[in-house]
Design an enzyme around this catalytic site. Structure first.
Site, short mmCIF file in Angstrom:
data_model
loop_
_atom_site.label_atom_id
_atom_site.label_comp_id
_atom_site.label_asym_id
_atom_site.label_seq_id
_atom_site.Cartn_x
_atom_site.Cartn_y
_atom_site.Cartn_z
CB ILE A 47 -11.41 28.22 19.30
CG1 ILE A 47 -11.66 26.48 19.76
CG2 ILE A 47 -11.28 29.01 21.26
CD1 ILE A 47 -9.13 26.57 20.15
CB VAL A 82 -8.44 32.27 22.42
CG1 VAL A 82 -7.51 32.12 23.06
CG2 VAL A 82 -9.47 31.48 21.88
CG ASP A 83 -8.52 33.66 29.57
OD1 ASP A 83 -9.26 32.55 29.24
OD2 ASP A 83 -7.37 33.92 30.02
CB SER A 92 2.20 32.20 23.16
OG SER A 92 2.22 31.70 24.51
CB THR A 93 0.39 34.17 17.96
OG1 THR A 93 -0.89 33.63 17.67
CG2 THR A 93 1.57 33.03 17.49
CB VAL A 134 -2.44 39.66 25.26
CG1 VAL A 134 -1.71 40.17 26.03
CG2 VAL A 134 -3.47 39.73 24.63
CE1 TYR A 135 0.64 37.04 28.52
CE2 TYR A 135 0.39 34.62 27.95
CZ TYR A 135 0.54 35.45 29.35
OH TYR A 135 -0.62 35.11 30.28
N1 APR Z 1 -11.01 31.82 18.33
C1 APR Z 1 -9.95 31.17 18.49
N2 APR Z 1 -9.12 31.41 18.16
C2 APR Z 1 -8.76 33.16 18.89
C3 APR Z 1 -9.87 33.53 19.79
C4 APR Z 1 -11.24 33.16 19.59
N3 APR Z 1 -12.48 33.29 19.65
N4 APR Z 1 -10.02 34.96 20.23
C5 APR Z 1 -9.01 34.94 19.91
N5 APR Z 1 -7.82 33.79 19.18
C6 APR Z 1 -6.73 34.23 18.74
C7 APR Z 1 -5.66 34.92 18.77
O1 APR Z 1 -5.32 36.18 17.26
C8 APR Z 1 -4.51 35.42 18.41
O2 APR Z 1 -4.64 34.58 17.27
O3 APR Z 1 -5.92 33.06 19.45
C9 APR Z 1 -4.48 33.51 19.41
C10 APR Z 1 -3.92 33.46 20.91
O4 APR Z 1 -4.16 35.35 21.61
P1 APR Z 1 -3.95 35.99 22.57
O5 APR Z 1 -5.50 35.01 22.87
O6 APR Z 1 -4.11 36.72 23.30
O7 APR Z 1 -3.39 34.47 23.73
P2 APR Z 1 -1.65 34.51 23.80
O8 APR Z 1 -1.06 35.12 22.92
O9 APR Z 1 -1.21 33.35 24.75
O10 APR Z 1 -2.04 35.61 25.49
C11 APR Z 1 -2.47 35.07 26.22
O11 APR Z 1 -4.27 36.93 26.91
O12 APR Z 1 -6.10 37.29 27.16
C12 APR Z 1 -5.04 36.81 27.57
O13 APR Z 1 -6.17 35.55 29.83
C13 APR Z 1 -5.20 35.91 28.68
O14 APR Z 1 -3.36 36.93 30.14
C14 APR Z 1 -3.55 36.05 28.78
C15 APR Z 1 -2.93 36.04 27.43
#
Ligand code: APR
Length: 184
Positions: A18, A40-41, A130-131, A133-134
Site C-alpha cells: 500500500i 503496514v503501520d 485488524s487482520t 497483529v490484531y
Molecule cells: N501493504 C499492504 N498491506 C500490508 C503491508 C503493506 N506494506 N504490510 C502488512 N500488510 C497487511 C498484513 O499482511 C495484514 O493483512 O496489512 C494487514 C493488517 O496487518 P497489521 O499491519 O498487522 O495491522 P493490524 O492487524 O490492524 O494490527 C495493528 O499492528 O503494527 C501494529 O501499530 C500497529 O499495533 C498496530 C497493529
C-alpha cells in the site's frame, strides 16, 4: 485488479504494497497511541519518513489522553509517500472486543470515508485493517470491511475510487469471495 461498481464509485481489489499506491489517500492500520509499529503501520512510517511521526505527535495533543479510540480515524499528510494523505485508523483487537469487533471494524472504514468526503478526496486505498497483529480472521473481516465501504459511500461524490491493497494471495482471495457475494 478486480473491479466492482458501487453506484457511481468503483471498488478495486488487488495484491501489493500500500505504500506504493497512487491513490490520493491511503489508510493505515495504526494503534491507539499513533506511534507507529510493525506490519503496514511500520511500512507506512518508513516510506513516509520521520515527518509522519512528528505530525502524529502534534495531532495527539488534541486527542483525549493522547489516544485515538478503537474505530476512530485521523488524517495527516503523506510526506514522502506517493499518496498525499494518510488516514490512520485503529482497528479492533479481535480477542479483546468480542461481540463489538465487527461494529468497531466497520466504524474505521466509515470514519475514513467520512474524512475523504469532508476533504473531497477522490480516491483512497485501504489495507486489511485488524487482520494481522490484531488477529481478526480475514474471512470474517472481509465482508464487514466491504459492507462498511458500501454503506459509507452513500450517494456522495467523494471518494469515487476505493481500492483494497492486500498483502498476500490468501487475503486477496478472502476479499474477492466476499465482494463476489455482496456486489455481483
Ligand atoms: N501493504 C499492504 N498491506 C500490508 C503491508 C503493506 N506494506 N504490510 C502488512 N500488510 C497487511 C498484513 O499482511 C495484514 O493483512 O496489512 C494487514 C493488517 O496487518 P497489521 O499491519 O498487522 O495491522 P493490524 O492487524 O490492524 O494490527 C495493528 O499492528 O503494527 C501494529 O501499530 C500497529 O499495533 C498496530 C497493529
Amino acid at each position: 485488479m478486480h473491479r466492482y461498481a458501487l453506484g457511481e464509485a468503483s471498488l478495486e481489489l488487488c495484491c501489493g504494497d500500500i505504500t506504493e499506491a497512487d491513490t490520493v489517500a491511503i489508510a493505515n492500520a495504526a494503534n491507539a497511541m499513533l506511534m507507529g509499529g510493525g506490519g503496514v503501520d511500520g511500512a507506512i512510517h518508513r516510506a513516509a519518513g520521520p515527518e509522519l511521526a512528528k505530525a502524529l505527535i502534534e495531532l495527539k495533543r488534541d486527542l483525549p489522553g493522547g489516544v485515538l479510540e478503537t474505530g476512530g480515524a485521523v488524517i495527516t499528510p503523506g510526506f514522502l509517500l506517493p499518496a498525499k494523505w494518510v488516514i490512520h485508523c485503529v482497528g479492533p483487537i479481535f480477542e479483546r472486543e468480542g461481540d463489538s469487533a465487527a461494529k468497531l471494524l466497520a466504524r474505521c472504514y466509515a470514519k475514513a470515508l467520512e474524512l475523504c468526503r469532508r476533504r473531497e478526496l477522490e480516491s483512497i486505498a485501504f489495507p486489511s485493517i485488524s487482520t494481522g497483529v490484531y488477529g481478526y480472521p480475514v474471512n470474517l473481516a472481509a465482508p464487514v470491511a466491504l459492507e462498511a465501504v458500501r454503506r459509507g459511500l452513500g450517494d456522495g461524490a467523494f471518494p469515487r475510487r476505493i481500492r483494497f491493497v492486500l498483502f498476500d494471495d490468501a487475503t486477496l482471495e478472502a476479499y474477492r469471495t466476499a465482494a463476489d457475494a455482496l456486489f455481483r
